[in-house]
Structures are given as structure tokens and as C-alpha cells.
Design a protein around this motif. Structure first.
Motif, PDB file in Angstrom:
ATOM      1  N   GLN A  53       0.847  -1.195   0.000  1.00 52.64           N
ATOM      2  CA  GLN A  53       0.000   0.000   0.000  1.00 52.64           C
ATOM      3  C   GLN A  53       0.884   1.247   0.000  1.00 52.64           C
ATOM      4  O   GLN A  53       2.034   1.201   0.418  1.00 52.64           O
ATOM      5  CB  GLN A  53      -0.907   0.058   1.254  1.00 52.64           C
ATOM      6  CG  GLN A  53      -1.826  -1.121   1.447  1.00 52.64           C
ATOM      7  CD  GLN A  53      -1.215  -2.184   2.346  1.00 52.64           C
ATOM      8  OE1 GLN A  53      -0.172  -1.977   2.936  1.00 52.64           O
ATOM      9  NE2 GLN A  53      -1.876  -3.337   2.439  1.00 52.64           N
ATOM     10  N   PRO A  54       0.293   2.395  -0.429  1.00 55.38           N
ATOM     11  CA  PRO A  54       1.031   3.644  -0.259  1.00 55.38           C
ATOM     12  C   PRO A  54       1.287   3.890   1.232  1.00 55.38           C
ATOM     13  O   PRO A  54       0.488   3.461   2.072  1.00 55.38           O
ATOM     14  CB  PRO A  54       0.091   4.709  -0.838  1.00 55.38           C
ATOM     15  CG  PRO A  54      -1.236   4.066  -1.054  1.00 55.38           C
ATOM     16  CD  PRO A  54      -1.034   2.589  -1.062  1.00 55.38           C
ATOM     17  N   SER A  55       2.384   4.565   1.561  1.00 53.69           N
ATOM     18  CA  SER A  55       2.713   4.811   2.965  1.00 53.69           C
ATOM     19  C   SER A  55       1.606   5.653   3.614  1.00 53.69           C
ATOM     20  O   SER A  55       1.112   6.584   2.986  1.00 53.69           O
ATOM     21  CB  SER A  55       4.047   5.547   3.044  1.00 53.69           C
ATOM     22  OG  SER A  55       4.401   5.745   4.390  1.00 53.69           O
ATOM     23  N   PRO A  56       1.201   5.367   4.828  1.00 53.67           N
ATOM     24  CA  PRO A  56       1.729   4.357   5.739  1.00 53.67           C
ATOM     25  C   PRO A  56       1.123   2.963   5.496  1.00 53.67           C
ATOM     26  O   PRO A  56      -0.087   2.809   5.562  1.00 53.67           O
ATOM     27  CB  PRO A  56       1.298   4.877   7.110  1.00 53.67           C
ATOM     28  CG  PRO A  56       0.002   5.607   6.846  1.00 53.67           C
ATOM     29  CD  PRO A  56       0.119   6.169   5.456  1.00 53.67           C
ATOM     30  N   VAL A  58       0.333   0.240   7.107  1.00 51.49           N
ATOM     31  CA  VAL A  58       0.199  -0.178   8.508  1.00 51.49           C
ATOM     32  C   VAL A  58       0.271  -1.699   8.692  1.00 51.49           C
ATOM     33  O   VAL A  58       0.964  -2.176   9.594  1.00 51.49           O
ATOM     34  CB  VAL A  58      -1.098   0.404   9.114  1.00 51.49           C
ATOM     35  CG1 VAL A  58      -1.353  -0.161  10.504  1.00 51.49           C
ATOM     36  CG2 VAL A  58      -1.009   1.925   9.168  1.00 51.49           C
ATOM     37  N   PRO A  59      -0.406  -2.507   7.862  1.00 52.56           N
ATOM     38  CA  PRO A  59      -0.382  -3.950   8.152  1.00 52.56           C
ATOM     39  C   PRO A  59       1.037  -4.544   8.156  1.00 52.56           C
ATOM     40  O   PRO A  59       1.420  -5.220   9.107  1.00 52.56           O
ATOM     41  CB  PRO A  59      -1.236  -4.553   7.032  1.00 52.56           C
ATOM     42  CG  PRO A  59      -2.174  -3.448   6.642  1.00 52.56           C
ATOM     43  CD  PRO A  59      -1.349  -2.186   6.765  1.00 52.56           C
TER      44      PRO A  59
ATOM     45  N   PRO B  63      -7.405   2.528  -3.649  1.00 54.42           N
ATOM     46  CA  PRO B  63      -6.312   2.197  -4.575  1.00 54.42           C
ATOM     47  C   PRO B  63      -5.909   0.729  -4.503  1.00 54.42           C
ATOM     48  O   PRO B  63      -5.011   0.321  -5.212  1.00 54.42           O
ATOM     49  CB  PRO B  63      -5.164   3.090  -4.073  1.00 54.42           C
ATOM     50  CG  PRO B  63      -5.401   3.196  -2.616  1.00 54.42           C
ATOM     51  CD  PRO B  63      -6.895   3.169  -2.422  1.00 54.42           C
ATOM     52  N   TYR B 143      -6.246   5.291   3.079  1.00 53.25           N
ATOM     53  CA  TYR B 143      -4.950   5.001   2.438  1.00 53.25           C
ATOM     54  C   TYR B 143      -4.112   6.256   2.297  1.00 53.25           C
ATOM     55  O   TYR B 143      -4.646   7.380   2.269  1.00 53.25           O
ATOM     56  CB  TYR B 143      -5.184   4.374   1.053  1.00 53.25           C
ATOM     57  CG  TYR B 143      -5.973   5.234   0.091  1.00 53.25           C
ATOM     58  CD1 TYR B 143      -7.368   5.175   0.068  1.00 53.25           C
ATOM     59  CD2 TYR B 143      -5.329   6.112  -0.787  1.00 53.25           C
ATOM     60  CE1 TYR B 143      -8.100   5.959  -0.799  1.00 53.25           C
ATOM     61  CE2 TYR B 143      -6.059   6.897  -1.667  1.00 53.25           C
ATOM     62  CZ  TYR B 143      -7.446   6.828  -1.667  1.00 53.25           C
ATOM     63  OH  TYR B 143      -8.169   7.608  -2.528  1.00 53.25           O
ATOM     64  N   GLY B 144      -2.803   6.043   2.222  1.00 56.49           N
ATOM     65  CA  GLY B 144      -1.858   7.150   2.085  1.00 56.49           C
ATOM     66  C   GLY B 144      -2.161   7.953   0.842  1.00 56.49           C
ATOM     67  O   GLY B 144      -2.368   7.387  -0.226  1.00 56.49           O
ATOM     68  N   GLY B 177      -9.679  -3.490   6.462  1.00 58.52           N
ATOM     69  CA  GLY B 177      -8.348  -3.950   6.044  1.00 58.52           C
ATOM     70  C   GLY B 177      -7.221  -3.430   6.912  1.00 58.52           C
ATOM     71  O   GLY B 177      -6.044  -3.644   6.593  1.00 58.52           O
ATOM     72  N   LYS B 178      -7.548  -2.751   8.019  1.00 58.96           N
ATOM     73  CA  LYS B 178      -6.542  -2.196   8.945  1.00 58.96           C
ATOM     74  C   LYS B 178      -5.543  -1.275   8.252  1.00 58.96           C
ATOM     75  O   LYS B 178      -4.375  -1.226   8.632  1.00 58.96           O
ATOM     76  CB  LYS B 178      -5.795  -3.322   9.682  1.00 58.96           C
ATOM     77  CG  LYS B 178      -6.696  -4.164  10.583  1.00 58.96           C
ATOM     78  CD  LYS B 178      -5.881  -5.201  11.331  1.00 58.96           C
ATOM     79  CE  LYS B 178      -6.748  -5.993  12.284  1.00 58.96           C
ATOM     80  NZ  LYS B 178      -6.077  -7.154  12.847  1.00 58.96           N
ATOM     81  N   THR B 179      -5.976  -0.574   7.223  1.00 56.23           N
ATOM     82  CA  THR B 179      -5.068   0.369   6.562  1.00 56.23           C
ATOM     83  C   THR B 179      -5.411   1.801   6.968  1.00 56.23           C
ATOM     84  O   THR B 179      -6.543   2.091   7.377  1.00 56.23           O
ATOM     85  CB  THR B 179      -5.142   0.242   5.031  1.00 56.23           C
ATOM     86  OG1 THR B 179      -6.494   0.447   4.609  1.00 56.23           O
ATOM     87  CG2 THR B 179      -4.676  -1.128   4.577  1.00 56.23           C
ATOM     88  N   HIS B 180      -4.426   2.670   6.854  1.00 55.14           N
ATOM     89  CA  HIS B 180      -4.563   4.067   7.261  1.00 55.14           C
ATOM     90  C   HIS B 180      -4.073   5.014   6.174  1.00 55.14           C
ATOM     91  O   HIS B 180      -3.241   4.636   5.354  1.00 55.14           O
ATOM     92  CB  HIS B 180      -3.674   4.352   8.486  1.00 55.14           C
ATOM     93  CG  HIS B 180      -4.282   3.951   9.781  1.00 55.14           C
ATOM     94  ND1 HIS B 180      -3.744   4.327  10.980  1.00 55.14           N
ATOM     95  CD2 HIS B 180      -5.379   3.203  10.073  1.00 55.14           C
ATOM     96  CE1 HIS B 180      -4.475   3.829  11.969  1.00 55.14           C
ATOM     97  NE2 HIS B 180      -5.470   3.128  11.446  1.00 55.14           N
ATOM     98  N   SER B 181      -4.537   6.249   6.262  1.00 56.50           N
ATOM     99  CA  SER B 181      -3.830   7.358   5.626  1.00 56.50           C
ATOM    100  C   SER B 181      -2.934   7.968   6.702  1.00 56.50           C
ATOM    101  O   SER B 181      -2.991   7.561   7.869  1.00 56.50           O
ATOM    102  CB  SER B 181      -4.815   8.417   5.124  1.00 56.50           C
ATOM    103  OG  SER B 181      -5.221   9.245   6.207  1.00 56.50           O
ATOM    104  N   GLU B 182      -2.147   8.952   6.329  1.00 51.67           N
ATOM    105  CA  GLU B 182      -1.326   9.625   7.333  1.00 51.67           C
ATOM    106  C   GLU B 182      -2.195  10.418   8.313  1.00 51.67           C
ATOM    107  O   GLU B 182      -1.752  10.762   9.394  1.00 51.67           O
ATOM    108  CB  GLU B 182      -0.254  10.514   6.692  1.00 51.67           C
ATOM    109  CG  GLU B 182      -0.729  11.423   5.561  1.00 51.67           C
ATOM    110  CD  GLU B 182      -0.843  10.715   4.211  1.00 51.67           C
ATOM    111  OE1 GLU B 182      -1.818   9.950   4.005  1.00 51.67           O
ATOM    112  OE2 GLU B 182       0.024  10.923   3.354  1.00 51.67           O
ATOM    113  N   ASP B 198      -6.013  -1.210  14.721  1.00 50.84           N
ATOM    114  CA  ASP B 198      -5.440  -1.389  13.391  1.00 50.84           C
ATOM    115  C   ASP B 198      -3.967  -1.784  13.384  1.00 50.84           C
ATOM    116  O   ASP B 198      -3.507  -2.408  12.436  1.00 50.84           O
ATOM    117  CB  ASP B 198      -5.599  -0.091  12.583  1.00 50.84           C
ATOM    118  CG  ASP B 198      -7.067   0.265  12.373  1.00 50.84           C
ATOM    119  OD1 ASP B 198      -7.904  -0.653  12.342  1.00 50.84           O
ATOM    120  OD2 ASP B 198      -7.366   1.468  12.261  1.00 50.84           O
TER     121      ASP B 198
END
Lengths: 320, 314
Positions: A53-56, A58-59, B63, B143-144, B177-182, B198
Motif C-alpha cells: 500500500q502507499p505509505s503508511p 500499517v499492516p 487504490p 490510504y496514504g 483492512g486495517k489500513t490508514h492514511s497519514e 489497526d
């Protein structure tokens, strides 16, 4: 690009000169914990993505951090329990980030060898000068933090150039003479140490590190069930121990604290360690000690035998 | 020589190479270095989180597509309906199993489900178990590089729907999905979230800094998730049960001398709620709840104890 890297000659796994280990051991057994630091936001290498994934990301980042925050102490306790000194494949930036872990391992007289600076910096695309500088930085960092003269190399994230082994050996010589840079874990062609051909002619060996027994390969790539991984470790050992009665072998378990130290996987790992160290004729040792012993006692015989085997094969080919 | 594209000097520069983490979200501290937690009810807390999810048929996958989402050309009816199965059938089997063993779960719910499954929402409201926000749906990842305004809007809409439907304050968050943006942690803190689930870098809660105040990071293992073991790793149901039981044994033993631990199980009705799998959930719940020193609690109850640590029993 070459069709064959040229690091070693064909050497059949039978009728080799007898390899013996200290105290008549059949198997030299070592555990190589990879203690790694992955960056949350590394510069993007055009040849390999660090994260999906794009930063961050996390996983991926957070489970690797788990290895250092939680997993390390668990694996270290197990290795202590079974009298095993780890041979650490080290992301050397970890000396700066997490010196507490370095100190705990140093106190235990574990070995530190280079696994690059970060596991998110790949060799792909580096010039020889860049790769040399990266390797030098890693070896100097280990020396500065542990006073150990780094003997071994496992390229960061197993990313190589054609010159990786040459550069590592040469930087080792520049820094430490014959006491540094004399073995690699990057090749998986044998169950015994083998001499490696380098442009410098340096006495240098490949030490079996085992991709197949690597917990991350088993768990993440091959998606093996934990108890089956434990069984694979025991069966790997059984055969190497059996063959080791005739001719000494090496068994390595490469580990990662974010894999093997998870609560649902430690039992299988512990049972394997208990089983292996419960055998009498096992030399529980480190990568460096195996390489040193081999260079001292077997390297020349191996070189001679490889020359004979290849010489006679070439003669036969010429006559036919 | 290599003919790969060369790397610039930044590839040998390491601006974050210093003590601690390479970011400022939390402090570097090994679990063993922290003050032990002493749970009031025992040594090992069983926290079961049931993730109630909606995977839209017209998945954008931007994305990146969600794990467990559509993989076939539109309309991917097989995956759409198999995931929907969880909210229609699987959840009722799961509830029965949880109740049989006296487990107090949390429910992480996609905001989109509020208007899609009002019956289920009403029933959960009646039960009164803790509800955690689980993002809008499985196809709205954080997402980032995401627009901050848009992300804020998704979070706000999700929390608003779930707060209204549940009648609860909703202080917990689990990103799809436990994903983050900044920006995700700060946006969550701004909107009244107190903890998220997460980051899988610990086995106990820890403090996570944001510009809008601190959150708790609650440990919710991905490695022990039903869908990770069964769908991602393709392990057998028997192995799933063994892995959970081995984790339980290990954490309970560690808790004897290192302080309280949490066995956090994230489960999915579309996965474990199948007829051939539900017995394995029952098997692990029976095993875990039979262990001396294990108790069941939802996340907010555990965090309350972490925020106000109780003294070690004499």
C-alpha cells in the motif's frame, strides 16, 4: 547478465572427503534470528516495492514492529532455555533504533552479522560504489556497537547484485583482514559448507542457512501450518543427523521475531528446539564458528576434491 | 554489470536513523519493559471481535481491493452473496455460539450496514454489546495520499450512523483492512474515537499519539484471524482451532509472570459462520473458557482497566 553466477563448481553430494565437527558431532546446528528494521516510509526503489500500500503501510509495518516490541524477548528466552546462542542477521540501523535489543544479545555472546542497513533498502540498482558503501556502513556499525568483526552476510531482503559477495569479502578484508567478511548465507545449493570462488581469491565459504526452514518462507510464502512447520524442522534434522554419521552436515533455522514468536507458533518451535538439542551428537554453535572451523580444517580438502571431481569429469567429457 | 536503473543518493541516506521509531506515532518500548497490567477478573482476557462487513458488488478497489472482496468480472455474484451470507445466516450461528460459552464480544460494523440490515442492528442494540466502527464499507479503505476532507467525511458518516443505530458513544474503531492514511489517527481522535484496533505491533494496549490527542492502540491480531488462517493461508479448520488453542496456552502461561494478557480473536460470520466451520469456533470457545484464569470482556472494559491500573493483588 550471466547464466551461472560462477560462485561454486559442481560437487556431488557423495564420496566427499569426510567432514568432521568438534567432539565428533554429526550436525552443526545454528539458529539465525533475523532482527530487522523496516522503514515506514523508505525511498522508493524502482525495482522492488517495499510495501503493497502507499505509505503508511500499517499492516506490514506494524507486524514487523511486533517482532521487536514483543517477539524478540520470547525467542531469546527460548534460545536461552535450550543453550543456543543466536547468530543474528541484523538490519544494522537497529543498533541506533533499538540498542536495548543489541545489548541483550551482546551480553549473551550472540553473533551479529550483516543484513544491510534496513530491510526496506534493496541492492537492486545500486552501483558497486553504493553497495560497497552500504556494506561498509553495516560492518562498521556492528563493530562500533558490539566490537565484533562481522564475518557473515545475508543481503538485505535477499536482494543482490552480481558483485555482492565480492564486495562483502573485500570490505571485510579492508576493515578486519582475515577476521572479517568470510562467509555468506545467500546461497542455498548445499547441506555442507562450500568454498566460494571470488575475484580476490579470498578464502570464503557459503554456510548452509536454509530457505526451506526459514520461518517467513514457511509461514508467509508457503503458508505452512505451525505444527507442520515444527514437524518439518524435526524431519529436516532427522535426515541431516542420520547422514551426519557418515559425513558432517549443517542445519540452520533462520527465524524472524514477527513470525516464530507469535503466540500460536512458539510451541512448534520450542518442540523442535527441544528435540534437536536433546540429541547427543549435535554441535550447537554459530555461523561464524562453523565458518572458522571449516576454513581451518576442511576448506583445503574440499577445494582439492572439487578440483579432482571436476577434473575427472572434464577428462571423461573430452575422451567421449 | 547491472543495467538496472541507478539509484539516487537518497537511497544511502537515512534521515530517521536514530533512537526509537522512525516516526512519532508512539514511543519505542518492549512489552516486557512496561508496567504489568493486573486484570481484576483473571490473567488472560478473551476479547472476541465479530466483524460485520459489507462488500459492494460494484467494488472500485481503489487504490487497492479489500481482502475477501470481489475478484471476478462484474457482477461477481459468488463473492458478493457469499459475504452477504455472513450477515444473513452466519451471524446467527455465531451469536448462539458466543452465548453458549458466555462470551462478551464486540461488534465491529461497517456504517453502510446500518441502513442495509436494520433488523440485525436492532437486535444488536437490544443485546447491548459494545459496537466498534468499522469504516463505511469494505471498499472505502483509508490510504496514504487520500483526500483529508473525503476521509473525514467517511469517518463522520460512519460514526454518525453507528452512534444513532446503537445508541452508544462508539469510542472504538477498526479500519477496513486495517489500513490508514497519514491523517487517520488524528481524524479519529477529533471525532471522539478513543481507541483503534489497526496496528498489530503489540499484544497489549499502548498509547498512540496524534496531533488531536492520544488514542489507545488495541491489539487485534491479524495472524489469528479466521479469514487470515483459513482464507489467506488455506489452513484447515482443525489447524485454526489448534492455533488458537496454542496461542491461548502460551499467553496464559506468559500472563502468570508477566502480567495480564489479551487473546484477541477477530472473526467473520461469512467465514466461521459456515455450517462446516461453526463447530470449530465452538471448540475453541469451549477450550478457552474452560481454562483457569481466563475471562471474557469487550475492548472498552479492558481499556478502562489499562487506563486506571489496579494494584497487584497481595
Amino acid at each position: 547478465m550471466r547464466s551461472d553466477p560462477g560462485f561454486y563448481d559442481y560437487w556431488p553430494y557423495h564420496e566427499r572427503p569426510r567432514l568432521t565437527w568438534p567432539n565428533g558431532a554429526r550436525v552443526a546446528f545454528w539458529v539465525a534470528p533475523n532482527i530487522e528494521f523496516y522503514e515506514l516510509n523508505p525511498p522508493a526503489n524502482p525495482h522492488r516495492k517495499a510495501w503493497p500500500q502507499p505509505s503508511p503501510a500499517v499492516p506490514g509495518y506494524s507486524i514487523r514492529d511486533y517482532g521487536n516490541r514483543v517477539g524478540h524477548m520470547r525467542q531469546m528466552a527460548l534460545l536461552d532455555k535450550y543453550g543456543i546462542r543466536g547468530s543474528i542477521s541484523l538490519s544494522t540501523a537497529l543498533c541506533d533504533h533499538h540498542p536495548e535489543i543489541i545489548e541483550l544479545c551482546r551480553e549473551r555472546n550472540w553473533e551479529f552479522f550483516s543484513h544491510g542497513i534496513y530491510n526496506t533498502r534493496y541492492t537492486y540498482g545500486m552501483s558497486a560504489e553504493q553497495e560497497r558503501e552500504m556494506i561498509r556502513d553495516s560492518m562498521e556499525t556492528i563493530y562500533r556497537h558490539t566490537e565484533q568483526k562481522c564475518a557473515g552476510y545475508l543481503a538485505p531482503a535477499l536482494s543482490h547484485s552480481e558483485e555482492t559477495l565480492d564486495l562483502f569479502a573485500e570490505v571485510g578484508t579492508e576493515l578486519f583482514g582475515d577476521e572479517g567478511g568470510f562467509y555468506t548465507c545467500d546461497l542455498f545449493h548445499d547441506d555442507q559448507p562450500t568454498p566460494i570462488n571470488l575475484r580476490s581469491g579470498k578464502r570464503f565459504v557459503s554456510i548452509p542457512y536454509s530457505l526451506e526452514m526459514n520461518d517467513t518462507i514457511a509461514y508467509v510464502v508457503n503458508k505452512v501450518e505451525p505444527r507442520r512447520y515444527g514437524q518439518m524442522l524435526r524431519e529436516n534434522f532427522d535426515r541431516l543427523y542420520q547422514e551426519g554419521a557418515e559425513n558432517g552436515t549443517v542445519m540452520c533455522i533462520p527465524t524472524h521475531n514477527y513470525q516464530v514468536s507469535c503466540p500460536h507458533r512458539l510451541r512448534a518451535f520450542e518442540e523442535a528446539l527441544e528435540y534437536i538439542t536433546g540429541h547427543s551428537d549435535v554441535w550447537v554453535t554459530t555461523g561464524r564458528e562453523i565458518a572458522e572451523f571449516y576454513l581451518e580444517n576442511h576448506y583445503d580438502d574440499a577445494r582439492a576434491d572439487i578440483a579432482v571431481k571436476n577434473g575427472s569429469a572434464q577428462q571423461e567429457a573430452a575422451q567421449s | 554489470m547491472s543495467d538496472l536503473e541507478p539509484l539516487g543518493p537518497e537511497h544511502l541516506q537515512y534521515p530517521e536513523r536514530h533512537y526509537g521509531m522512525d516516526h512519532s506515532h508512539y514511543s519505542w518500548q518492549m512489552l516486557t519493559e512496561r508496567e504489568p497490567v493486573h486484570w481484576q477478573q483473571g490473567k488472560l482476557a478473551l476479547w472476541v471481535n465479530v466483524s460485520l462487513q459489507y462488500f459492494p458488488l460494484n467494488q472500485r478497489g481503489l487504490p487497492f481491493p479489500p481482502a475477501g472482496g470481489m475478484t471476478m468480472p462484474y457482477p461477481d455474484l459468488r463473492h458478493y452473496s457469499l459475504r452477504d451470507y455472513g450477515n444473513r445466516v452466519g451471524i446467527y450461528r455465531i451469536l448462539r455460539a458466543l452465548d453458549k460459552y458466555g462470551v462478551k464480544p464486540t461488534f465491529a460494523i461497517n456504517g453502510d450496514l446500518v441502513q442495509r440490515t436494520p433488523y440485525l442492528m436492532d437486535m444488536l442494540r437490544e443485546r447491548g454489546d459494545e459496537v466498534i466502527a468499522h469504516g463505511w464499507n469494505m471498499d472505502t479503505p483509508h490510504y496514504g495520499g487520500q483526500s483529508k476532507g473525503l476521509e473525514k467525511e467517511w469517518i463522520s458518516r460512519t460514526l454518525g450512523s453507528l452512534r444513532k443505530a446503537s445508541g452508544q458513544a462508539i469510542t472504538g474503531w477498526l479500519s477496513p483492512g486495517k489500513t490508514h492514511s497519514e491523517n487517520t489517527p488524528a481524524l479519529l481522535a477529533e471525532q471522539g474515537v478513543e481507541y483503534f484496533c489497526d496496528w498489530v505491533n503489540d499484544d497489549m494496549p499502548y498509547r498512540f499519539h496524534t496531533d488531536s490527542g492520544a488514542l489507545w492502540a488495541m491489539p487485534l491480531s491479524t495472524e489469528l484471524e479466521d479469514q487470515f488462517i483459513l482464507r489467506n493461508n488455506l489452513h484447515s479448520e482443525t489447524s485454526y482451532a489448534e492455533q488458537i488453542e496454542d496461542a491461548c496456552r502460551f499467553l496464559l502461561a506468559e500472563a502468570q509472570d508477566q502480567g495480564g494478557r489479551i487473546l484477541a480473536l477477530n472473526i467473520h460470520p461469512w467465514m466461521l459462520g459456515q455450517p462446516h466451520r461453526i463447530a470449530y469456533l465452538e471448540r475453541v470457545l469451549e477450550f478457552i473458557t474452560a481454562q483457569q484464569g481466563v475471562f471474557s470482556a469487550p475492548a472498552n472494559a479492558l481499556l478502562k482497566e489499562c487506563a486506571q491500573p489496579v494494584a497487584e493483588p497481595a
